[in-house]
Scaffold this motif. Structure first.
Motif, PDB file in Angstrom:
ATOM      1  N   VAL A 168       0.846  -1.203   0.000  1.00 16.28           N
ATOM      2  CA  VAL A 168       0.000   0.000   0.000  1.00 16.28           C
ATOM      3  C   VAL A 168       0.879   1.250   0.000  1.00 16.28           C
ATOM      4  N   LEU A 169       1.900   1.264   0.851  1.00 15.98           N
ATOM      5  CA  LEU A 169       2.802   2.417   0.886  1.00 15.98           C
ATOM      6  C   LEU A 169       3.560   2.566  -0.423  1.00 15.98           C
ATOM      7  N   ALA A 170       3.870   1.459  -1.077  1.00 16.42           N
ATOM      8  CA  ALA A 170       4.514   1.538  -2.399  1.00 16.42           C
ATOM      9  C   ALA A 170       3.571   2.187  -3.408  1.00 16.42           C
ATOM     10  N   THR A 171       2.278   1.897  -3.310  1.00 19.10           N
ATOM     11  CA  THR A 171       1.296   2.554  -4.181  1.00 19.10           C
ATOM     12  C   THR A 171       1.279   4.052  -3.929  1.00 19.10           C
ATOM     13  N   VAL A 172       1.303   4.439  -2.661  1.00 18.14           N
ATOM     14  CA  VAL A 172       1.333   5.866  -2.316  1.00 18.14           C
ATOM     15  C   VAL A 172       2.573   6.527  -2.896  1.00 18.14           C
ATOM     16  N   ASN A 173       3.720   5.896  -2.725  1.00 11.40           N
ATOM     17  CA  ASN A 173       4.961   6.482  -3.246  1.00 11.40           C
ATOM     18  C   ASN A 173       4.929   6.576  -4.764  1.00 11.40           C
ATOM     19  N   ALA A 174       4.297   5.611  -5.413  1.00  8.03           N
ATOM     20  CA  ALA A 174       4.191   5.657  -6.880  1.00  8.03           C
ATOM     21  C   ALA A 174       3.295   6.806  -7.325  1.00  8.03           C
ATOM     22  N   ILE A 175       2.273   7.110  -6.540  1.00  9.63           N
ATOM     23  CA  ILE A 175       1.413   8.260  -6.852  1.00  9.63           C
ATOM     24  C   ILE A 175       2.224   9.546  -6.786  1.00  9.63           C
ATOM     25  N   VAL A 176       3.021   9.692  -5.720  1.00  7.81           N
ATOM     26  CA  VAL A 176       3.853  10.886  -5.573  1.00  7.81           C
ATOM     27  C   VAL A 176       4.836  10.993  -6.735  1.00  7.81           C
ATOM     28  N   ALA A 177       5.462   9.859  -7.094  1.00  5.89           N
ATOM     29  CA  ALA A 177       6.435   9.868  -8.195  1.00  5.89           C
ATOM     30  C   ALA A 177       5.767  10.237  -9.520  1.00  5.89           C
ATOM     31  N   ALA A 178       4.550   9.743  -9.744  1.00  2.00           N
ATOM     32  CA  ALA A 178       3.841  10.087 -10.978  1.00  2.00           C
ATOM     33  C   ALA A 178       3.520  11.572 -11.025  1.00  2.00           C
ATOM     34  N   ALA A 179       3.140  12.132  -9.871  1.00  2.00           N
ATOM     35  CA  ALA A 179       2.834  13.563  -9.817  1.00  2.00           C
ATOM     36  C   ALA A 179       4.075  14.405 -10.061  1.00  2.00           C
TER      37      ALA A 179
END
Length: 505
Positions: free
Chosen positions: A286-297
């Motif tokens: 789940v935290l990896a998903t969050v970090n991927a969202i930040v990276a995409a932004a």
């Protein structure tokens, strides 16, 4: 901050529209110690679309305006108007007195708060006259709008010095816009003058002492009132009140650990519901998903319905959404993250009502009438560092341990460029006023350590702790029967617990 999402921690997201109050105007309360003129109480509703006023009227409340000095050191000078509501005690035979309310923010309207307070107080609520007072420049009290193109100014610095420099330019522009519109009144937007207003309300109501209930920033306001006007309070409840010495333009600094713990707690909850939200089957995923969202932004702003959400806004959304561990709040935040994840993968992403309200408030000019007063009060209370490098150095130090929340919690605010320095020194809190301070151990905004600091400053207080809970705004809001019962017992009897009580989820 309460449209369809929870309190987000000491800096407002109120939902009430700002309209000029059309209730009758009383002559000014005299600031020279003379007897104030009585208020002229009238219906609260200002028209067929005024839902708040209609709800107050249906509950039996009435509203009025009080004229007070803009500058309390010049009682004969320019004046402003404060909007008040009063929900009278219905158990007049056992009436305890008047309670003044504050919803926090700073900048949250409090006019409608008597309705929620009476519900929280259960039987004892009928024994109080409950006063909703929109603080100066907030809601219907001579409202202040800086004319900003965005709303709430809280942003992350982003990953690079170039993005931080962009934030410097944005925050400078916000301060300059406010100065162009309101330079004449900004020096008088501050907590000490609000406390003076409260004391004029006390006098115009004919009360020797008042009780007080304040949430978040409202806890700080209540503490300032007890310091400036000793002996004028009866029963005082300060819910989610932080360290009074840390209030001001850097109030979020040092809350990174609490924010990260809350996000990890939510991630564990979401992992158990991977089948519903699809964010990851383990907390790490789940935290990896969050970090991927930040990276995409960071690569490009995320398209969420009509909004573009960049890497400087995403961390604020994550911090705000994870700060409440009630199941309904966690489910709402999981839906938010799912929407952001869809946008991060380039798929259509339409915000639900909660996220839509938050993005409207943060990203568009619709939030300006609400965020401007919050900035004015915050910047008017304590001077902020002026050198952008001060913030950048703090960001870089924090980023090493807190890569997601360090650049958010240490970022520059418009206070760095505010046109006026505070007119007075910050209030040093230290007095024996009896008070009940309510604090959750997992509060991500006004942290539990901050609640303990307030307890130490108010030497006559007791600290009511809600253990093992992530929440900001507890009494009557979180739904903990232990907390609610202990607060109501104090409000009924005026007797503080013999020792600092503890409640559990």
């Amino acid at each position: 901050m309460k449209p369809t999402f929870a309190r987000t921690g000491g800096l407002l997201v109120p939902a009430l529209a700002l309209n000029a109050l059309s209730a009758a105007v009383a002559p000014p309360a005299r600031a020279d110690g003379g007897p104030p003129s009585p208020l002229d109480w009238k219906p609260c509703a200002q028209g067929p679309d005024d839902t708040l006023g209609r709800d107050l009227d249906q509950a039996g409340a009435r509203c009025a305006e009080l004229t007070v000095p803009l500058d309390h050191s010049r009682p004969g000078g320019r004046t402003i108007k404060l909007a008040l509501s009063r929900l009278p005690a219905t158990d007049r035979a056992n009436r305890i007195g008047t309670m003044v309310l504050n919803n926090g923010g700073p900048g949250e309207s409090t006019l409608g708060m008597p309705l929620q307070a009476r519900a929280a107080m259960k039987g004892v609520g009928a024994r109080y006259d409950l006063i909703g007072l929109d603080p100066r420049f907030v809601g219907r009290s001579t409202p202040l709008d800086c004319g900003w193109p965005i709303g709430l100014w809280l942003r992350s610095a982003g990953p690079t010095r170039a993005r931080f420099d962009h934030q410097v330019a944005v925050q400078r522009d916000l301060a300059e816009r406010c100065a162009r519109r309101h330079a004449d009144v900004l020096p008088y937007a501050n907590t000490r003058d609000t406390a003076r207003d409260i004391d004029l309300v006390r006098r115009v109501l004919g009360e020797r002492r008042i009780s007080f209930l304040g949430y978040s920033y409202g806890g700080y306001l209540g503490a300032v009132y007890t310091q400036m006007f000793p002996g004028r309070t009866d029963r005082v409840v300060l819910d989610s009140a932080g360290d009074p010495d840390r209030w001001g333009p850097r109030a979020t600094q040092g809350t990174e650990d609490e924010a990260e713990r809350a996000l990890r707690g939510w991630a564990a909850w979401a992992a158990e519901r991977h089948g519903t939200y699809g964010l990851g089957a383990t907390p790490a995923r789940v935290l990896a998903t969050v970090n991927a969202i930040v990276a995409a932004a960071e690569e490009r702003p995320l398209r969420v319905g009509p909004y573009e959400v960049d890497e400087q806004a995403v961390p604020y959304i994550l911090s705000a959404g994870s700060g409440n561990d009630r199941p309904v709040a966690r489910a709402e935040f999981a839906s938010v993250v799912r929407t952001l994840n869809e946008a991060a993968h380039g798929r259509p992403a339409d915000p639900g009502p909660g996220l839509d309200g938050l993005l409207t408030f943060v990203l568009t000019s619709a939030g300006s009438p609400l965020a401007g007063p919050a900035a004015a009060i915050t910047c008017g209370d304590r001077a902020a560092p002026r050198d952008p490098d001060t913030y950048w150095n703090d960001i870089q130090r924090s980023r090493a341990r807190h890569p997601l929340f360090g650049p958010l919690k240490n970022n520059i605010w418009p206070c760095a460029f505010w046109p006026n320095r505070p007119r007075e020194r910050p209030t040093s809190i230290g007095n024996p006023t009896p008070a009940l301070i309510v604090s959750a151990t997992g509060d991500t905004a006004t942290t539990y350590e901050g609640g303990k600091a307030m307890h130490r400053a108010l030497t006559g207080s007791r600290l009511l702790t809600l253990r093992g809970t992530t929440a900001h705004g507890i009494y009557g809001e979180y739904g903990n029967t232990c907390v609610d019962a202990k607060v109501n017992a104090y409000l009924a009897t005026g007797i503080l617990p013999a020792a600092d009580p503890v409640c559990h989820p």
